[in-house]
Design an enzyme around this catalytic site. Structure first.
Site, PDB file in Angstrom:
ATOM      1  N   HIS A 103       2.999  -8.080 -10.059  1.00  0.00           N
ATOM      2  CA  HIS A 103       3.839  -8.668  -8.995  1.00  0.00           C
ATOM      3  C   HIS A 103       4.659  -9.839  -9.537  1.00  0.00           C
ATOM      4  O   HIS A 103       4.220 -10.987  -9.441  1.00  0.00           O
ATOM      5  CB  HIS A 103       2.954  -9.187  -7.857  1.00  0.00           C
ATOM      6  CG  HIS A 103       2.391  -8.126  -6.988  1.00  0.00           C
ATOM      7  ND1 HIS A 103       2.951  -7.755  -5.792  1.00  0.00           N
ATOM      8  CD2 HIS A 103       1.312  -7.345  -7.145  1.00  0.00           C
ATOM      9  CE1 HIS A 103       2.243  -6.792  -5.235  1.00  0.00           C
ATOM     10  NE2 HIS A 103       1.235  -6.519  -6.041  1.00  0.00           N
TER      11      HIS A 103
ATOM     12  N   CYS B 210       4.381  -2.799  -8.457  1.00  0.00           N
ATOM     13  CA  CYS B 210       3.058  -2.347  -8.029  1.00  0.00           C
ATOM     14  C   CYS B 210       3.146  -1.083  -7.165  1.00  0.00           C
ATOM     15  O   CYS B 210       3.455  -0.028  -7.699  1.00  0.00           O
ATOM     16  CB  CYS B 210       2.328  -3.493  -7.349  1.00  0.00           C
ATOM     17  SG  CYS B 210       0.553  -3.307  -7.518  1.00  0.00           S
TER      18      CYS B 210
ATOM     19  N   ILE C 135      -2.676  -7.034  -8.752  1.00  0.00           N
ATOM     20  CA  ILE C 135      -3.474  -6.923  -7.524  1.00  0.00           C
ATOM     21  C   ILE C 135      -3.725  -5.443  -7.234  1.00  0.00           C
ATOM     22  O   ILE C 135      -2.801  -4.702  -6.883  1.00  0.00           O
ATOM     23  CB  ILE C 135      -2.746  -7.573  -6.326  1.00  0.00           C
ATOM     24  CG1 ILE C 135      -2.420  -9.038  -6.643  1.00  0.00           C
ATOM     25  CG2 ILE C 135      -3.593  -7.463  -5.059  1.00  0.00           C
ATOM     26  CD1 ILE C 135      -1.551  -9.716  -5.593  1.00  0.00           C
ATOM     27  N   ARG C 136      -4.967  -5.038  -7.358  1.00  0.00           N
ATOM     28  CA  ARG C 136      -5.301  -3.605  -7.227  1.00  0.00           C
ATOM     29  C   ARG C 136      -4.217  -2.749  -7.879  1.00  0.00           C
ATOM     30  O   ARG C 136      -3.650  -1.835  -7.292  1.00  0.00           O
ATOM     31  CB  ARG C 136      -5.505  -3.235  -5.758  1.00  0.00           C
ATOM     32  CG  ARG C 136      -6.814  -3.836  -5.224  1.00  0.00           C
ATOM     33  CD  ARG C 136      -7.280  -3.245  -3.923  1.00  0.00           C
ATOM     34  NE  ARG C 136      -6.219  -3.288  -2.932  1.00  0.00           N
ATOM     35  CZ  ARG C 136      -5.664  -2.237  -2.374  1.00  0.00           C
ATOM     36  NH1 ARG C 136      -6.082  -1.040  -2.680  1.00  0.00           N
ATOM     37  NH2 ARG C 136      -4.723  -2.386  -1.491  1.00  0.00           N
TER      38      ARG C 136
ATOM     39  N   GLU D  20       0.869  -1.182   0.000  1.00  0.00           N
ATOM     40  CA  GLU D  20       0.000   0.000   0.000  1.00  0.00           C
ATOM     41  C   GLU D  20       0.907   1.234   0.000  1.00  0.00           C
ATOM     42  O   GLU D  20       1.585   1.515   0.996  1.00  0.00           O
ATOM     43  CB  GLU D  20      -0.880  -0.058   1.250  1.00  0.00           C
ATOM     44  CG  GLU D  20      -2.124   0.771   1.151  1.00  0.00           C
ATOM     45  CD  GLU D  20      -2.903   0.505  -0.149  1.00  0.00           C
ATOM     46  OE1 GLU D  20      -3.084   1.471  -0.910  1.00  0.00           O
ATOM     47  OE2 GLU D  20      -3.308  -0.637  -0.394  1.00  0.00           O
TER      48      GLU D  20
ATOM     49  N   ARG E 170      -3.190   5.290  -9.382  1.00  0.00           N
ATOM     50  CA  ARG E 170      -3.373   4.197  -8.403  1.00  0.00           C
ATOM     51  C   ARG E 170      -4.709   3.495  -8.610  1.00  0.00           C
ATOM     52  O   ARG E 170      -5.699   4.116  -8.957  1.00  0.00           O
ATOM     53  CB  ARG E 170      -3.353   4.742  -6.974  1.00  0.00           C
ATOM     54  CG  ARG E 170      -2.023   5.285  -6.548  1.00  0.00           C
ATOM     55  CD  ARG E 170      -2.106   5.758  -5.094  1.00  0.00           C
ATOM     56  NE  ARG E 170      -2.476   4.666  -4.213  1.00  0.00           N
ATOM     57  CZ  ARG E 170      -3.194   4.813  -3.108  1.00  0.00           C
ATOM     58  NH1 ARG E 170      -3.628   5.997  -2.748  1.00  0.00           N
ATOM     59  NH2 ARG E 170      -3.467   3.765  -2.363  1.00  0.00           N
TER      60      ARG E 170
ATOM     61  N   GLU F 171       7.120 -11.268  -8.303  1.00  0.00           N
ATOM     62  CA  GLU F 171       7.576 -12.161  -7.226  1.00  0.00           C
ATOM     63  C   GLU F 171       6.497 -13.173  -6.845  1.00  0.00           C
ATOM     64  O   GLU F 171       6.782 -14.136  -6.149  1.00  0.00           O
ATOM     65  CB  GLU F 171       8.008 -11.338  -6.000  1.00  0.00           C
ATOM     66  CG  GLU F 171       6.886 -10.783  -5.122  1.00  0.00           C
ATOM     67  CD  GLU F 171       6.122  -9.604  -5.736  1.00  0.00           C
ATOM     68  OE1 GLU F 171       6.407  -9.236  -6.891  1.00  0.00           O
ATOM     69  OE2 GLU F 171       5.236  -9.074  -5.055  1.00  0.00           O
TER      70      GLU F 171
END
Ligand code: GLN
Length: 200
Positions: free
Chosen positions: A178, A91, A142-143, A56, A114, A180
């Site tokens: 992402h 991200c 993811i978002r 975040e 964002r 990873e």
């Protein structure tokens, strides 16, 4: 021995540890991973490469800019002074690189928005194509943020269809997904190979 600085403020950090360790074994490279929480961690690390994970970005900013930490102001200046330093931001990490909000120039030269793919329920996985790796790659979004516009100092390194999902400025890569969280550690391999090339 390569010294890798991993920003450890919040978010998906541990998967990056695994990715970096797996790749270093595969390449038979000695690495030491330094967990970066504050300015002094960065100075002690004196990194050959940096990873900024997802999570975040608002929370990371609060922590990384806090008086106790002061990691971000130091980290962003460090990157500006060392344009060849290999950096991987994923991200939320991509958001911080594209919009450092410290009054200095962007670390990765792109406009970013964002949560622009929607909320958590709009998270998805899709194959993307990366020109950096010269192949397809499993993208976990993811978002995720979205790049709106690329500046003159940047080039696209990953595409989801026609949409740019990875941007490079100097030796810094910002990805809106992402890497990873898949079992393909191609971007981490790029990072370590690049660190080897720049610092040996
Ligand atoms: N939505 C997050 C942010 O704005 C980023 C999501 C992620 O890192 N997976 O910081």
């Amino acid at each position: 021995m390569l010294r890798i600085g991993l920003v450890m403020l919040q978010g998906a950090r541990h998967a990056h540890l695994k990715a970096l360790n797996t790749v270093s074994e595969e390449l038979k490279l000695d690495i030491e991973i330094f967990e970066l929480r504050n300015k002094n961690d960065l100075i002690e690390c004196n990194p050959n490469a940096i990873v900024i994970p997802g999570g975040e970005s608002t929370t990371m900013r609060l922590t990384g800019n806090s008086l106790n930490s002061q990691l971000f102001p130091e980290l962003f200046e460090w990157m500006r002074k060392n344009p060849n330093l290999p950096v991987l931001g994923t991200c939320a990490g991509a958001i911080l690189l594209s919009d450092p909000q410290d009054g200095g120039e962007r670390i990765v030269d792109a406009d970013i928005s964002r949560n622009a793919f929607g909320n958590q329920s709009n998270s998805f996985q899709s194959m993307i194509y990366s020109s950096l790796l010269s192949r397809d790659f499993p993208g976990v979004f993811i978002r995720a943020p979205r790049f709106l516009d690329l500046g003159l100092k940047s080039s696209a390194v990953a595409l989801l269809g026609e949409e740019v999902v990875g941007v490079r400025t100097n030796n810094r890569i910002a990805l809106t997904f992402h890497p990873e969280l898949s079992d393909d550690f191609g971007f981490h391999k790029w990072l370590l190979n690049e660190a080897l090339e720049v610092f040996s």
